[in-house]
Write an enzyme that holds these catalytic residues in place. Structure first.
Site, PDB file in Angstrom:
ATOM      1  N   ARG A 104      31.679  39.431  27.444  1.00 17.04           N
ATOM      2  CA  ARG A 104      31.591  39.728  28.887  1.00 17.04           C
ATOM      3  C   ARG A 104      31.460  41.242  29.007  1.00 17.04           C
ATOM      4  NH1 ARG A 104      35.121  37.484  33.890  1.00 17.04           N
ATOM      5  NH2 ARG A 104      33.625  35.804  33.489  1.00 17.04           N
ATOM      6  N   HIS A 131      25.323  34.868  34.541  1.00 16.99           N
ATOM      7  CA  HIS A 131      26.581  34.198  34.172  1.00 16.99           C
ATOM      8  C   HIS A 131      26.228  32.754  33.764  1.00 16.99           C
ATOM      9  CE1 HIS A 131      30.690  33.412  33.756  1.00 16.99           C
ATOM     10  NE2 HIS A 131      31.131  33.536  34.988  1.00 16.99           N
ATOM     11  N   GLN A 134      28.739  29.732  33.615  1.00 21.04           N
ATOM     12  CA  GLN A 134      29.196  29.265  34.925  1.00 21.04           C
ATOM     13  C   GLN A 134      28.250  28.200  35.483  1.00 21.04           C
ATOM     14  OE1 GLN A 134      32.085  30.325  36.647  1.00 21.04           O
ATOM     15  NE2 GLN A 134      31.557  28.469  37.734  1.00 21.04           N
ATOM     16  N   ASP A 220      29.650  33.410  46.389  1.00 23.97           N
ATOM     17  CA  ASP A 220      30.449  34.172  45.419  1.00 23.97           C
ATOM     18  C   ASP A 220      30.965  35.410  46.147  1.00 23.97           C
ATOM     19  OD1 ASP A 220      31.525  35.190  43.060  1.00 23.97           O
ATOM     20  OD2 ASP A 220      29.597  35.743  42.171  1.00 23.97           O
ATOM     21  N   CYS A 260      32.331  30.002  42.074  1.00 21.94           N
ATOM     22  CA  CYS A 260      32.701  30.192  40.659  1.00 21.94           C
ATOM     23  C   CYS A 260      34.144  30.659  40.492  1.00 21.94           C
ATOM     24  CB  CYS A 260      31.736  31.169  39.996  1.00 21.94           C
ATOM     25  SG  CYS A 260      31.802  32.841  40.658  1.00 21.94           S
ATOM     26  N   ARG A 288      34.237  24.272  32.993  1.00 21.92           N
ATOM     27  CA  ARG A 288      33.926  25.390  32.091  1.00 21.92           C
ATOM     28  C   ARG A 288      34.394  25.046  30.678  1.00 21.92           C
ATOM     29  NH1 ARG A 288      33.533  30.616  34.068  1.00 21.92           N
ATOM     30  NH2 ARG A 288      32.937  31.099  31.919  1.00 21.92           N
TER      31      ARG A 288
HETATM   32  N1  NVA Z   1      29.832  37.803  40.568  1.00 21.49           N
HETATM   33  C1  NVA Z   1      31.192  37.886  40.083  1.00 21.49           C
HETATM   34  C2  NVA Z   1      31.536  36.679  39.290  1.00 21.49           C
HETATM   35  C3  NVA Z   1      32.942  36.642  38.757  1.00 21.49           C
HETATM   36  C4  NVA Z   1      33.219  35.430  37.901  1.00 21.49           C
HETATM   37  C5  NVA Z   1      31.359  39.152  39.266  1.00 21.49           C
HETATM   38  O1  NVA Z   1      30.443  39.480  38.484  1.00 21.49           O
HETATM   39  O2  NVA Z   1      32.379  39.813  39.408  1.00 21.49           O
HETATM   40  N1   CP Z   2      34.326  32.222  37.141  1.00 20.26           N
HETATM   41  C1   CP Z   2      34.724  33.038  36.169  1.00 20.26           C
HETATM   42  O1   CP Z   2      33.981  33.424  35.256  1.00 20.26           O
HETATM   43  O2   CP Z   2      36.046  33.395  36.242  1.00 20.26           O
HETATM   44  P1   CP Z   2      36.791  34.542  35.425  1.00 20.26           P
HETATM   45  O3   CP Z   2      36.270  35.862  35.916  1.00 20.26           O
HETATM   46  O4   CP Z   2      38.246  34.351  35.742  1.00 20.26           O
HETATM   47  O5   CP Z   2      36.511  34.367  33.954  1.00 20.26           O
END
Ligand code: NVA
Ligand code: CP
Length: 308
Positions: A104, A131, A134, A220, A260, A288
């Site tokens: 990540r 992502h 997801q 989101d 998500c 997930r």
């Molecule tokens: N769009 C959000 C998703 C978090 C799971 C982010 O990138 O922070």
């Molecule tokens: N939806 C998702 O990826 O959650 P986290 O940021 O908690 O991993």
């Protein structure tokens, strides 16, 4: 055999996705029945986090253990990754000591460089652009509740972020439609989303128009990780892009709601929607775990049969 990575949703073909979903069903049912399934004994997953996470860390770590393997957590703060060691060097070293890597991070380019120097499969656990894990879970969740997503309409309300881009890629691979409504200035960037064309999505200035008749309404956060400096401005710009019960009423009668997570009630979604009868957000989160177990099995072992 060439190493198979999952860096973007369209790294998997429709045929591969169908296999992963078939395996997900079987792996999930084994888990629910407390049957041990350990195809990845002695295998090690390294998880690298440059941003915060609850679901992604938990589902990968628990998932790897449930498949008989082990998972190691690294973050930027207390590894050499945060002290300037190059991505290329880190990839060489990490991939000599592990069998699978999940990352990540910020720019997609970072994970692409890592994968280019890795001896083992690399999975995108979220970048600024995508992502994929997801949406793998979200589509599986849709299928569980409603059957095939082919030909259906998904309404995306809000920011054209990493999750939105991944929905758009998925629509091309699995042949469904996305109706996108973003505030002015936050529109889809097709190149950033890495789309083949414009056939599977349509943009709407009015979020109610995007939601009209949709089979799934999803949104989101207004401010994704890494964009916190824009938070105040975004709160103003996105104020009319909340998914509320009026919006759910204009969607198809049996429309689902997805997010998500983590969610901000009263911002991108009204509490009555996310906590209401059409919401499947907890199934989405749970899935997930199951889809990623099937994904890890596929990337490490290829197409194993359902008779396992
Ligand atoms: N769009 C959000 C998703 C978090 C799971 C982010 O990138 O922070
Ligand atoms: N939806 C998702 O990826 O959650 P986290 O940021 O908690 O991993």
């Amino acid at each position: 055999m060439a190493i198979k990575h999952f860096l973007q949703f369209n790294d998997l073909t429709r045929d591969e996705l169908e296999h992963v979903y078939e395996r997900t069903r079987w792996i999930k049912s084994q888990f629910k029945d407390y049957h041990q399934y350990w195809p990845l004994t002695d295998r090690t997953l390294v998880m690298i986090f440059e941003k915060a996470s609850t679901r992604t860390r938990l589902s990968f770590e628990a998932g790897m253990q449930q498949l008989g393997g082990s998972a190691i957590y690294l973050n930027t703060r207390d590894s050499q990754l945060g002290r300037g060691e190059s991505v290329e060097d880190a990839a060489q070293v990490i991939s000599r000591m592990s069998d699978l890597v999940m990352i990540r991070t910020f720019e997609q380019e970072i994970i692409e460089r890592f994968a280019a120097n890795s001896r083992v499969p690399v999975i995108n656990g979220l970048t600024n652009e995508y992502h994929p894990c997801q949406i793998l879970a979200d589509i599986y969740t849709f299928i569980e509740h409603r059957g095939s997503i082919q030909g259906k309409t998904v309404a995306w309300i809000g920011d054209s972020n990493n999750v939105c881009n991944t929905w758009l890629q998925a629509a091309e691979v699995l042949d469904f439609n996305v109706h996108v409504s973003t505030p002015p200035g936050y529109e889809v960037e097709p190149e950033r989303a890495n789309l083949y064309g414009h056939d599977h999505y349509e943009e709407f200035a009015d979020p109610m128009e995007a939601a009209k008749g949709a089979d799934l309404v999803t949104t989101d956060v207004w401010t994704s990780m890494g964009f916190e400096a824009e938070n105040e401005e975004r709160m103003r710009d996105f104020a009319d892009w909340q998914v509320d019960s009026d919006m759910m009423h204009i969607a198809a009668k049996d429309a689902l709601f997805m997010h998500c997570l983590p969610a901000h009630r009263g911002e991108e979604v009204a509490a009555e929607v996310i906590d209401g009868a059409q919401s499947v957000v907890w199934d989405e989160a749970e899935n997930r775990l199951h889809v990623q177990k099937a994904l890890m099995e596929y990337l490490m072992l290829g197409k194993v049969g359902s008779g396992n």
